[in-house]
Every structure is written in structure tokens, then in C-alpha cells.
Design an enzyme around this catalytic site. Structure first.
Site, PDB file in Angstrom:
ATOM      1  N   ALA A  18      41.739  44.238  43.292  1.00 55.52           N
ATOM      2  CA  ALA A  18      42.698  43.467  42.494  1.00 55.52           C
ATOM      3  C   ALA A  18      43.702  42.832  43.439  1.00 55.52           C
ATOM      4  O   ALA A  18      43.822  43.216  44.601  1.00 55.52           O
ATOM      5  CB  ALA A  18      43.405  44.348  41.471  1.00 55.52           C
ATOM      6  N   LYS A  19      44.423  41.864  42.930  1.00 48.52           N
ATOM      7  CA  LYS A  19      45.524  41.261  43.679  1.00 48.52           C
ATOM      8  C   LYS A  19      46.438  40.585  42.680  1.00 48.52           C
ATOM      9  O   LYS A  19      46.002  40.153  41.601  1.00 48.52           O
ATOM     10  CB  LYS A  19      45.002  40.217  44.686  1.00 48.52           C
ATOM     11  CG  LYS A  19      45.909  40.039  45.891  1.00 48.52           C
ATOM     12  CD  LYS A  19      45.794  41.227  46.832  1.00 48.52           C
ATOM     13  CE  LYS A  19      46.558  40.984  48.122  1.00 48.52           C
ATOM     14  NZ  LYS A  19      46.317  42.091  49.083  1.00 48.52           N
ATOM     15  N   GLY A  20      47.696  40.483  43.050  1.00 48.09           N
ATOM     16  CA  GLY A  20      48.643  39.824  42.170  1.00 48.09           C
ATOM     17  C   GLY A  20      49.789  39.268  42.958  1.00 48.09           C
ATOM     18  O   GLY A  20      49.849  39.394  44.181  1.00 48.09           O
TER      19      GLY A  20
END
Length: 420
Positions: free
Chosen positions: A108-110
Site C-alpha cells: 500500500a501507499k498513501g
């Protein structure tokens, strides 16, 4: 493979890498989108009150690549040019990174499109808390676990954890990693990525019979990863001849005083002003003579124009995606350069984040020596797996590392089947 919301050079780079590895693994064309495309992406608006009384709305994102092996895991980046395509690429790379290391995570990444240096401490806290508030329906200790990245740090993670915990009505320390030790973090997490870069450089140096004592290194990106790696290299007798950050680059063939640079950065927050007599062009820094080159800044800094000009023996990718596919093609023709690909080289952070997550779930903590020992064992296992595959299948190190990660995700998806 078509996309609708994902675009940009970083996402295209991730797609090209995947297609190349999918060809190596002979993955059916119909199966590729399921393995490559992110499971979901979230875009949110984050309004905050500014110190002058005005209101500003910032754009935030979170991309979760897959949840096949467990919750997703990945950093949160505050950067002015951030977009959903970049975030998606970083989430995809995190999937292969976790699978290569044998961690029970998807990637994931944000992040938020903002320059954190332009915010006051109060504004940064307000934005951090608002971003986590918007993420609450989509994150959790068994859904998506956040961590720091460029532009965020331990303090931001503490704000994230506190915001999530207030909504749950109890302390949920394991919802983020990279927290201060005082709020449930683990000893050694902040230094883990840089220490991992140094440890892997040592393994490669031993393999190619390069003595570290007296070797020369250039570190591009003197943030958390680059600074820790530079300090460890210097302690091992390596002469640091070049460093840079967002503010300035320095180069001196005789070597730079890393201790003095560290003190300056601690006082001012940037390298500029630390050694003006050694100022150098940041772009040219990468192609100066050295034994060890550590790009630890941003994506796509080694490209078709400068890949053939590199003068290093070890290329240790502390950043995510620093080398373009076009540069990879050139580096494959340069066997004198040993590439430690990003999904291996900078995996120390997510490995120790996993340790922090496990300790938080169990409420049982290890000391720093034990954390570092477990980190080194995990990195050594991944390193040997990459070397074996590269040699046995005549692949580049990047192809070997990516093929292991992609293959493990593919096998997990195949064994679970497709629901419904």
C-alpha cells in the site's frame, strides 16, 4: 493492459517492470491484470484551518495493491507533486518488496500533495490528523497498516495512531508503524532502512572482494535513509566523497566530514550552508568516481542519459524506483556494476515495521540488538535468494528480485482462487 485513473511516468515504469517479469515467468496475458492492478484507490479532500485564519483543501490518496497475503502495508508521503499514479506505483513495488522478504502483507501507499516544509507545526498536525480521519473506514491493524515515508516521520505516525485510537475508544498502537518508542514503536525502526542498505552493501562488497575500509561512496538524498547509511559507511572506514539533499550537493574527492554534516542538519534541517567550498551540481554528482553509489532520494534519477556514465562498482538503491527501465537495459550490459535493487536494498524499513506490528499485536517487545539481528537474518535470506535466481536463470538482480516477489503473489492468488 489499460488503466483509467493511473497514469504518469512512475506508474508506467512500474508497469514496464511488471510486464518484463511477467514475460520471464510466462504469466498468461489474461492473468496479468489481476496480479498487477491495485485492488482499490481512495482520493480524499483534507481541509484545514491555516494559522492566518484561511482554509486550504489538500488532496490526499491511499492505494492498496492486494490483500491476498494479509493486510496491506506501506508508507505515507507528504510531497508537493504527489499524484495517484505515483502512489499506485509505490504500492505495487511494496507488494513485491514484502513478498520477496517473506512478509504476510500486500503493498500500500498513501499521502498528501503538500510541501510539509511550508506548513507550521500546528498546520502539519491538523493535516495529518485530518488525513487519518478520512482514512479510518479503510485502514486498521488487519486491513492496512501505515508507516512513515518522505515528508513524514515518527511524530506524524503518533498523530495518526492517536486519531485512529480516539475513534475506536481505545489505544490501537498497531494501526501504524514507525512510531516513537514511547508510544509503542520498536527500537531501531527509524534507522532500519539505512542500516539495511549498509548491511547489504557489506554483503555485496564481500562477494566482489571490495574492502570497505578506504572505499569511496556517494549518497544522493541525505534524509533519514541516506544519512543513516552514510553514517554507517563512514564508521566502517568508507570515505564519503559526495552527498546531497533537496537544498544542495557537495563533492570532495578527499572526503567529507560526515559528523560535521550531521550536526549541521540537526541544527538547520538541511545540508545547505554546511560545506559551501565543496558545492557541486546535483545532477553531475551521480556520475562522479566512487566505489559505492547510493541513490536515496526520489524516483527516476538514473536514466538512459547517465546510466552509461556511472563510475561505481556497487549501486545500492536506497530510494524507490531510482533507476528507469531504459537505464536498466544499459546496466545489464555493465557487469562491473553490482546493482542492489530497491525492493531488496531498502526493505529494511518494512521488515522492522513488521517486527513493530507483531510486537504491538502481542504486547511483547524486543530490544534493539534483537531487532537488528532479526533484520540482518531476513535481509541475508532475501539476498541469497536473489543471487541464486540471478545466477541460475541468468537474470539481472532486479529481474531476479522482482520475479521472486511477483511469483509469490501470483502463487498465493492462484491457490486462493477467485471469489465469488
Amino acid at each position: 493492459m489499460t488503466t483509467s485513473i493511473y497514469s504518469g511516468p512512475v506508474f508506467e515504469m512500474a508497469r514496464q517492470q511488471f510486464e518484463n517479469v511477467a514475460d520471464i515467468l510466462d504469466i498468461d496475458q489474461f492473468e496479468r491484470p489481476r496480479i498487477f492492478m491495485p485492488k482499490r484507490a481512495l482520493a480524499v479532500s483534507c481541509p484545514i484551518h491555516r494559522d492566518d485564519g484561511s482554509l486550504t483543501v489538500f488532496q490526499g490518496y491511499r492505494v492498496q495493491h492486494h490483500l491476498t497475503l494479509g493486510p496491506t502495508k506501506g508508507g505515507t508521503r507528504f510531497a508537493p507533486t504527489l499524484d495517484v499514479g505515483e502512489v499506485a506505483a509505490l504500492a505495487i513495488w511494496m507488494s513485491w518488496k514484502c513478498a520477496l522478504a517473506g512478509l504476510p502483507y500486500g503493498g500500500a501507499k498513501g499521502g498528501v500533495a503538500v510541501d510539509p516544509r511550508a506548513l507550521s507545526p500546528r498546520e502539519l498536525e491538523a493535516l495529518s490528523r485530518r488525513y487519518m480521519q478520512e482514512m479510518i473506514p479503510f485502514v486498521g491493524p488487519h486491513v492496512d497498516v501505515m508507516a512513515p515515508d518522505m515528508g513524514t516521520n515518527e511524530t506524524v505516525m503518533a498523530w495518526f495512531m492517536d486519531t485512529y485510537s480516539m475513534y475506536q475508544g481505545r489505544t490501537v498502537a498497531e494501526v501504524v508503524t514507525g512510531k516513537p518508542v514511547a508510544t509503542g514503536g520498536t527500537a531501531g525502526r527509524r534507522e532500519a532502512t539505512g542500516r539495511g542498505v549498509f548491511y547489504l552493501i557489506g554483503l555485496v562488497a564481500e562477494r566482489i572482494e571490495l574492502p570497505l575500509d578506504g572505499a569511496r561512496a556517494i549518497v544522493q538524498g541525505y534524509g533519514n535513509v541516506g544519512a543513516v547509511a552514510a553514517q554507517a559507511l563512514a564508521a566502517a572506514g568508507v570515505r564519503i566523497v559526495g552527498v546531497s539533499d533537496h537544498s544542495v550537493a557537495y563533492y570532495d574527492p578527499k572526503g567529507l566530514d560526515i559528523a560535521a554534516l550531521d550536526l549541521h542538519v540537526q541544527r538547520t534541517g538541511a545540508l545547505i550552508g554546511a560545506a559551501d567550498q565543496a558545492r557541486f551540481d546535483g545532477r553531475d554528482l551521480l556520475v562522479q568516481p566512487c566505489d559505492i553509489l547510493v541513490p536515496a532520494a526520489t524516483e527516476r534519477v538514473i536514466d538512459a542519459e547517465n546510466a552509461g556514465l556511472l563510475q561505481c562498482r556497487i549501486l545500492a538503491e536506497g530510494a524507490n524506483g531510482p533507476t528507469t527501465p531504459e537505464a536498466d537495459a544499459i546496466l545489464k550490459l555493465r557487469p562491473e556494476i553490482h546493482v542492489i535493487p530497491d525492493i531488496l536494498c531498502n526493505s529494511g524499513g518494512v521488515v522492522v515495521s513488521y517486527f513493530e506490528w507483531v510486537q504491538g499485536l502481542q504486547q511483547f517487545f524486543w530490544d534493539e540488538a534483537e531487532v537488528n539481528a532479526k533484520l540482518n537474518r531476513t535481509l541475508a535470506r532475501s539476498f541469497e535468494a536473489v543471487c541464486r535466481r540471478a545466477e541460475s536463470r541468468r537474470l539481472s538482480n532486479r529481474e531476479a528480485a522482482l520475479s521472486i516477489g511477483v511469483e509469490r503473489v501470483m502463487q498465493a492468488k492462484r491457490s486462493r482462487g477467485l471469489f465469488p
